[in-house]
Design a protein around this motif. Structure first.
Motif, PDB file in Angstrom:
ATOM      1  N   LYS A 177       0.802  -1.221   0.000  1.00 59.02           N
ATOM      2  CA  LYS A 177       0.000   0.000   0.000  1.00 59.02           C
ATOM      3  C   LYS A 177       0.836   1.274   0.000  1.00 59.02           C
ATOM      4  O   LYS A 177       0.316   2.360  -0.277  1.00 59.02           O
ATOM      5  CB  LYS A 177      -0.936   0.003   1.201  1.00 59.02           C
ATOM      6  CG  LYS A 177      -2.022  -1.063   1.136  1.00 59.02           C
ATOM      7  CD  LYS A 177      -2.941  -0.974   2.340  1.00 59.02           C
ATOM      8  CE  LYS A 177      -4.038  -2.024   2.269  1.00 59.02           C
ATOM      9  NZ  LYS A 177      -4.943  -1.949   3.445  1.00 59.02           N
ATOM     10  N   LEU A 178       2.131   1.150   0.325  1.00 62.17           N
ATOM     11  CA  LEU A 178       2.977   2.347   0.309  1.00 62.17           C
ATOM     12  C   LEU A 178       3.057   2.956  -1.089  1.00 62.17           C
ATOM     13  O   LEU A 178       3.334   4.147  -1.234  1.00 62.17           O
ATOM     14  CB  LEU A 178       4.384   2.013   0.810  1.00 62.17           C
ATOM     15  CG  LEU A 178       4.507   1.614   2.289  1.00 62.17           C
ATOM     16  CD1 LEU A 178       5.934   1.181   2.598  1.00 62.17           C
ATOM     17  CD2 LEU A 178       4.092   2.763   3.197  1.00 62.17           C
ATOM     18  N   ALA A 179       2.803   2.142  -2.116  1.00 58.85           N
ATOM     19  CA  ALA A 179       2.840   2.655  -3.491  1.00 58.85           C
ATOM     20  C   ALA A 179       1.779   3.723  -3.719  1.00 58.85           C
ATOM     21  O   ALA A 179       1.917   4.577  -4.606  1.00 58.85           O
ATOM     22  CB  ALA A 179       2.649   1.506  -4.479  1.00 58.85           C
ATOM     23  N   PHE A 219       7.987   6.185  -2.502  1.00 62.81           N
ATOM     24  CA  PHE A 219       7.303   4.927  -2.796  1.00 62.81           C
ATOM     25  C   PHE A 219       6.194   5.091  -3.833  1.00 62.81           C
ATOM     26  O   PHE A 219       5.737   4.092  -4.393  1.00 62.81           O
ATOM     27  CB  PHE A 219       6.704   4.336  -1.515  1.00 62.81           C
ATOM     28  CG  PHE A 219       7.712   3.850  -0.531  1.00 62.81           C
ATOM     29  CD1 PHE A 219       8.136   2.529  -0.553  1.00 62.81           C
ATOM     30  CD2 PHE A 219       8.238   4.688   0.426  1.00 62.81           C
ATOM     31  CE1 PHE A 219       9.063   2.066   0.352  1.00 62.81           C
ATOM     32  CE2 PHE A 219       9.172   4.243   1.336  1.00 62.81           C
ATOM     33  CZ  PHE A 219       9.592   2.922   1.305  1.00 62.81           C
ATOM     34  N   ARG A 220       5.743   6.304  -4.070  1.00 62.60           N
ATOM     35  CA  ARG A 220       4.587   6.515  -4.936  1.00 62.60           C
ATOM     36  C   ARG A 220       4.884   6.034  -6.356  1.00 62.60           C
ATOM     37  O   ARG A 220       5.900   6.370  -6.954  1.00 62.60           O
ATOM     38  CB  ARG A 220       4.201   7.990  -4.971  1.00 62.60           C
ATOM     39  CG  ARG A 220       3.783   8.548  -3.619  1.00 62.60           C
ATOM     40  CD  ARG A 220       2.549   7.833  -3.062  1.00 62.60           C
ATOM     41  NE  ARG A 220       2.165   8.314  -1.749  1.00 62.60           N
ATOM     42  CZ  ARG A 220       1.253   9.249  -1.546  1.00 62.60           C
ATOM     43  NH1 ARG A 220       0.636   9.814  -2.584  1.00 62.60           N
ATOM     44  NH2 ARG A 220       0.938   9.627  -0.318  1.00 62.60           N
ATOM     45  N   GLY A 221       3.973   5.203  -6.859  1.00 63.68           N
ATOM     46  CA  GLY A 221       4.098   4.689  -8.216  1.00 63.68           C
ATOM     47  C   GLY A 221       4.988   3.459  -8.355  1.00 63.68           C
ATOM     48  O   GLY A 221       5.099   2.903  -9.453  1.00 63.68           O
ATOM     49  N   GLN A 222       5.602   3.011  -7.262  1.00 58.55           N
ATOM     50  CA  GLN A 222       6.427   1.809  -7.333  1.00 58.55           C
ATOM     51  C   GLN A 222       5.545   0.564  -7.452  1.00 58.55           C
ATOM     52  O   GLN A 222       4.380   0.549  -7.050  1.00 58.55           O
ATOM     53  CB  GLN A 222       7.317   1.693  -6.087  1.00 58.55           C
ATOM     54  CG  GLN A 222       8.368   2.770  -5.951  1.00 58.55           C
ATOM     55  CD  GLN A 222       9.524   2.586  -6.920  1.00 58.55           C
ATOM     56  OE1 GLN A 222       9.670   1.544  -7.552  1.00 58.55           O
ATOM     57  NE2 GLN A 222      10.349   3.626  -7.031  1.00 58.55           N
ATOM     58  N   ASP A 223       6.124  -0.486  -7.992  1.00 59.16           N
ATOM     59  CA  ASP A 223       5.437  -1.776  -8.081  1.00 59.16           C
ATOM     60  C   ASP A 223       5.186  -2.286  -6.668  1.00 59.16           C
ATOM     61  O   ASP A 223       6.121  -2.407  -5.867  1.00 59.16           O
ATOM     62  CB  ASP A 223       6.317  -2.762  -8.860  1.00 59.16           C
ATOM     63  CG  ASP A 223       5.635  -4.099  -9.109  1.00 59.16           C
ATOM     64  OD1 ASP A 223       4.693  -4.453  -8.372  1.00 59.16           O
ATOM     65  OD2 ASP A 223       6.064  -4.813 -10.034  1.00 59.16           O
ATOM     66  N   ALA A 224       3.937  -2.597  -6.356  1.00 53.70           N
ATOM     67  CA  ALA A 224       3.584  -3.016  -5.002  1.00 53.70           C
ATOM     68  C   ALA A 224       4.222  -4.334  -4.598  1.00 53.70           C
ATOM     69  O   ALA A 224       4.312  -4.641  -3.399  1.00 53.70           O
ATOM     70  CB  ALA A 224       2.059  -3.118  -4.872  1.00 53.70           C
ATOM     71  N   THR A 225       4.666  -5.139  -5.567  1.00 53.60           N
ATOM     72  CA  THR A 225       5.259  -6.445  -5.228  1.00 53.60           C
ATOM     73  C   THR A 225       6.744  -6.349  -4.889  1.00 53.60           C
ATOM     74  O   THR A 225       7.338  -7.346  -4.471  1.00 53.60           O
ATOM     75  CB  THR A 225       5.084  -7.434  -6.390  1.00 53.60           C
ATOM     76  OG1 THR A 225       5.870  -7.009  -7.518  1.00 53.60           O
ATOM     77  CG2 THR A 225       3.622  -7.543  -6.799  1.00 53.60           C
ATOM     78  N   LEU A 226       7.347  -5.190  -5.059  1.00 51.90           N
ATOM     79  CA  LEU A 226       8.775  -5.047  -4.783  1.00 51.90           C
ATOM     80  C   LEU A 226       9.067  -5.114  -3.284  1.00 51.90           C
ATOM     81  O   LEU A 226       8.253  -4.703  -2.454  1.00 51.90           O
ATOM     82  CB  LEU A 226       9.294  -3.710  -5.314  1.00 51.90           C
ATOM     83  CG  LEU A 226       9.369  -3.515  -6.825  1.00 51.90           C
ATOM     84  CD1 LEU A 226       9.805  -2.087  -7.134  1.00 51.90           C
ATOM     85  CD2 LEU A 226      10.329  -4.519  -7.449  1.00 51.90           C
ATOM     86  N   ARG A 227      10.238  -5.609  -2.952  1.00 55.06           N
ATOM     87  CA  ARG A 227      10.754  -5.451  -1.596  1.00 55.06           C
ATOM     88  C   ARG A 227      11.403  -4.069  -1.476  1.00 55.06           C
ATOM     89  O   ARG A 227      11.850  -3.499  -2.469  1.00 55.06           O
ATOM     90  CB  ARG A 227      11.833  -6.496  -1.288  1.00 55.06           C
ATOM     91  CG  ARG A 227      11.405  -7.933  -1.358  1.00 55.06           C
ATOM     92  CD  ARG A 227      12.610  -8.809  -1.070  1.00 55.06           C
ATOM     93  NE  ARG A 227      12.385 -10.192  -1.448  1.00 55.06           N
ATOM     94  CZ  ARG A 227      13.344 -11.043  -1.772  1.00 55.06           C
ATOM     95  NH1 ARG A 227      14.611 -10.638  -1.772  1.00 55.06           N
ATOM     96  NH2 ARG A 227      13.055 -12.286  -2.091  1.00 55.06           N
ATOM     97  N   PHE A 228      11.479  -3.595  -0.232  1.00 53.97           N
ATOM     98  CA  PHE A 228      12.188  -2.335  -0.014  1.00 53.97           C
ATOM     99  C   PHE A 228      12.937  -2.396   1.310  1.00 53.97           C
ATOM    100  O   PHE A 228      12.584  -3.153   2.224  1.00 53.97           O
ATOM    101  CB  PHE A 228      11.226  -1.140  -0.005  1.00 53.97           C
ATOM    102  CG  PHE A 228      10.503  -0.965   1.313  1.00 53.97           C
ATOM    103  CD1 PHE A 228      11.038  -0.172   2.324  1.00 53.97           C
ATOM    104  CD2 PHE A 228       9.293  -1.600   1.549  1.00 53.97           C
ATOM    105  CE1 PHE A 228      10.387  -0.025   3.544  1.00 53.97           C
ATOM    106  CE2 PHE A 228       8.627  -1.453   2.758  1.00 53.97           C
ATOM    107  CZ  PHE A 228       9.184  -0.664   3.757  1.00 53.97           C
TER     108      PHE A 228
END
Length: 399
Positions: free
Chosen positions: A120-122, A129-138
């Motif tokens: 949800k941070l996307a 984080f906005r617009g990043q792929d939600a499945t990515l690790r960070f």
């Protein structure tokens, strides 16, 4: 939206008392192991007066850094461990995300590092984080000591491919080693595993840095029926709430198992010595000396809490099963010194904590809508028994 607080004052401006609440459902509470008079609930710090059985809020300690921060979540996903290391005090917590904050001299816990899946941070997180792929690790590590997220402080990495998108557990707690290694139950739809993300380096302001792309496969495979709650141990091992409950050493090798037939508590057997009934989340651990070592506590869906040694021996249970009565929290409001043996912590008391404090006492905090501090006595006098048992084929068949 916390603290939810009403204060009462006289007409001449003298403060009289305050009323706090209501709390989040099953929102826990923590004692500082270095100071039993200091407690935390959500984003608030309290001072406890055991002699008079009172508490007073001393401040808001997190969640004031704004939308460009990864502050400690409030409510479910609350802080679940206070860790003292190298003269610093850390607050760790989060649901499906590992948040680490460090206590400043003014008592505020400033965000220091975080890791997880973008999710949800996307859409709702800091700008980085906005617009990043939600499945990515960070992984985020503060580099300029402002507690805020800048794009150059965040590392992203693809998640593993599998039958389903990579998912990080657990639901109720997040586990971390004493050296700040992240202990992450994870799955890609083909069974659960436990990964380690060790600290690779430190920023100039003391934030841990993690290689989010390269986890260590600490326990490559867990039983199909696991609720993914994990607790780390001082010796580097872990305990996993699975069927059966499992203990692993610092090398990820299985060293013990304990019968755990009742992850589903609704039709579980009655409460009895040695039985785990509906364990949900590990609440904490404490070192009780050379002979016993560490004891861990796990809660039960029906209001009991269970204690085992770090090497898998039954110690006992605290609190009655809510199906047995005669008393349940939160309806019960006992006075200080009240013996709680027959009182249940209540159904769905998912959270709370277990702490051994610096003065040698042990406490558990109820995990219902309000945190109640209960002292657990007798753990310091437990001793192991030496001896040999002869197991015959006949005895094995009877068992």
């Amino acid at each position: 939206d916390s603290p939810r607080r009403l204060s009462v004052w006289t007409l001449d401006g003298t403060f009289q008392r305050e009323h706090l609440g209501p709390g989040f459902y099953s929102a826990g509470g923590l004692l500082d192991p270095a100071d039993r008079t200091r407690a935390y609930y959500w984003n608030m710090e309290f001072r406890l007066d055991y002699e008079n059985a009172t508490s007073s809020m001393t401040g808001v300690v997190s969640d004031q850094f704004g939308p460009e921060s990864l502050s400690m979540p409030v409510g479910t996903g609350h802080p679940n461990r206070i860790l003292h290391r190298d003269g610093k005090t850390y607050l760790v917590g989060g649901r499906w995300r590992w948040n680490i904050a460090r206590r400043r001299d003014d008592g505020v816990f400033q965000p220091l590092a975080a890791a997880g899946l973008v999710g949800k941070l996307a859409k709702e997180g800091p700008s980085a984080f906005r617009g990043q792929d939600a499945t990515l690790r960070f992984a985020w590590s503060d580099r300029n000591d402002d507690g805020l997220v800048q794009a150059e402080e965040v590392a992203f990495a693809p998640s593993r491919k599998g039958k389903k998108p990579e998912h990080w557990g657990p639901y109720w707690d997040s586990s971390i080693m004493d050296d700040l290694t992240l202990v992450v139950p994870a799955t890609t739809g083909e069974g659960w595993a436990v990964w380690h993300f060790p600290v690779k380096s430190w920023t100039a302001c003391g934030a841990p840095v993690y290689d989010i792309a390269d986890p260590v496969d600490f326990v490559p495979s867990l039983p199909a029926k696991s609720n993914t709650s994990v607790i780390s141990l001082a010796d580097g091992g872990i305990v996993v709430n699975a069927l059966p409950m499992l203990g692993f050493d610092a090398d990820g090798k299985l060293r013990w198992s304990y019968p755990n037939p009742d992850l589903n508590p609704y039709d579980a057997a009655p409460l009895a010595p040695g039985k785990l009934i509906g364990p949900q989340a590990f609440l904490g651990r404490g070192d009780f000396g050379k002979d016993i070592g560490e004891i861990v506590m796990v809660n039960g869906y029906n209001g009991s809490r269970f204690l085992l040694t770090a090497d898998g021996l039954w110690v006992g249970h605290v609190g009655n099963d809510t199906r047995n009565g005669p008393e349940n929290m939160p309806k019960t409001t006992p006075k200080p010194g009240y013996i709680m043996d027959n009182v249940s912590f209540g159904g769905e008391s998912f959270s709370g904590s277990f702490t051994r404090t610096a003065d040698g006492r042990a406490y558990t905090i109820s995990g219902h809508t309000d945190p109640r501090v209960v002292e657990v006595k007798g753990l310091g006098i437990i001793r192991r028994l030496d001896g040999r048992v002869a197991m015959t084929a006949e005895l094995h068949a009877q068992a």
